[in-house]
Design an enzyme around this catalytic site. Structure first.
Site, PDB file in Angstrom:
ATOM      1  CG  ASP A   1      32.093 -12.390  -1.875  1.00 37.07           C
ATOM      2  OD1 ASP A   1      32.307 -11.028  -1.490  1.00 37.07           O
ATOM      3  OD2 ASP A   1      30.952 -12.931  -2.049  1.00 37.07           O
TER       4      ASP A   1
ATOM      5  CG  ASP B   1      28.077 -10.812   3.339  1.00 37.10           C
ATOM      6  OD1 ASP B   1      27.765 -11.385   4.393  1.00 37.10           O
ATOM      7  OD2 ASP B   1      28.862  -9.830   3.075  1.00 37.10           O
TER       8      ASP B   1
ATOM      9  CG  ASP C   1      27.972 -14.907  -3.730  1.00 37.77           C
ATOM     10  OD1 ASP C   1      28.798 -13.895  -3.719  1.00 37.77           O
ATOM     11  OD2 ASP C   1      26.818 -14.468  -3.548  1.00 37.77           O
TER      12      ASP C   1
END
Length: 236
Positions: A14, A16, A176
């Site tokens: 991922d 961000d 995250d």
């Protein structure tokens, strides 16, 4: 007969909150956007409830948070305002998380392929990684508008794997938030979670296969062990 050579293992990140700490620039561009409506700015504490589905949804959520639900017709102009501000200020305060570049160097040296699968607009993801001189690390970079579907839809991840020349049986997803762990589960690939991103719940509650707290822990040995143990679990 000589067995066919195995595909290099693929690590899909991922963006961000996983690869890059983008929070300051996201908040700045989001506040620039909603200021056009006279709305009070949002803060970093709000960010975990806003990110994860791309800029359009982030803007809609921020407006709703400030008591100003948007009509669908109002979104394109606000999205254009956000994209112009964000792209025009890259890379801003954004930086790779500590240890990331060294970890990617280790993986690349050991023959691993790397890719990015983010719900951020592809142009923004590519532009940001380019400004940070990180594009060359990745065999594929896909965003929330690359395909007709996005995380947690498994096809976003499987499409990224295809573009990177990877093998789904030798792929690991790192993220995250719930979208990252969910897309890994939906695609039946093992997941690694990082707790320093923008999840609004503890990443342990998302049931990833592994949690790392620093990129120093992301080694070829860890990935190889995870792939081996996941394959054994699936085979049972």
């Amino acid at each position: 007969m000589t067995p066919a050579p195995m595909h290099p293992a693929l690590i899909v990140f991922d963006l961000d909150g996983t690869l890059l700490d983008t929070h300051a620039d996201l908040v700045e561009s989001l506040n620039h956007t909603i200021a056009a409506l006279g709305l009070e700015p949002v803060s970093y504490d709000d960010l975990t409830h806003l990110v994860g589905q791309g800029a359009r949804v982030m803007i809609e959520r921020a407006c709703r948070l400030r008591g100003h639900p948007l009509e669908s017709a109002a979104v394109p102009q606000l999205l254009e305002r956000f994209v112009a501000h964000y792209a025009g200020n890259m890379p801003g305060h954004t930086e790779p998380y500590p240890g990331l570049v060294a970890a990617m160097d280790r993986l690349k040296a050991d023959g691993y392929r790397l890719a990015v699968c983010t719900n951020k607009l592809e142009s923004l993801a590519f532009g940001l990684l380019d400004k940070l001189d990180l594009v060359s690390y990745f065999d594929a970079i896909t965003g929330g508008d690359t395909f007709e579907y996005r995380k947690p839809d498994a096809r976003h991840l499987t499409g990224t794997i295809d573009r990177a020349g990877g093998d789904i049986a030798r792929t690991v997803m790192i993220g995250d938030s719930i979208n990252d762990i969910a897309v890994a589960k939906n695609a039946a690939v093992p997941s690694i979670a990082v707790p320093f991103g923008y999840s609004d719940v503890p990443v342990s509650s998302l049931d990833p296969d592994v949690i790392i707290t620093h990129y120093d822990e992301l080694t070829p040995e860890l990935v190889a062990r995870l792939l081996r143990e996941y394959a054994q679990k699936v085979a049972v």
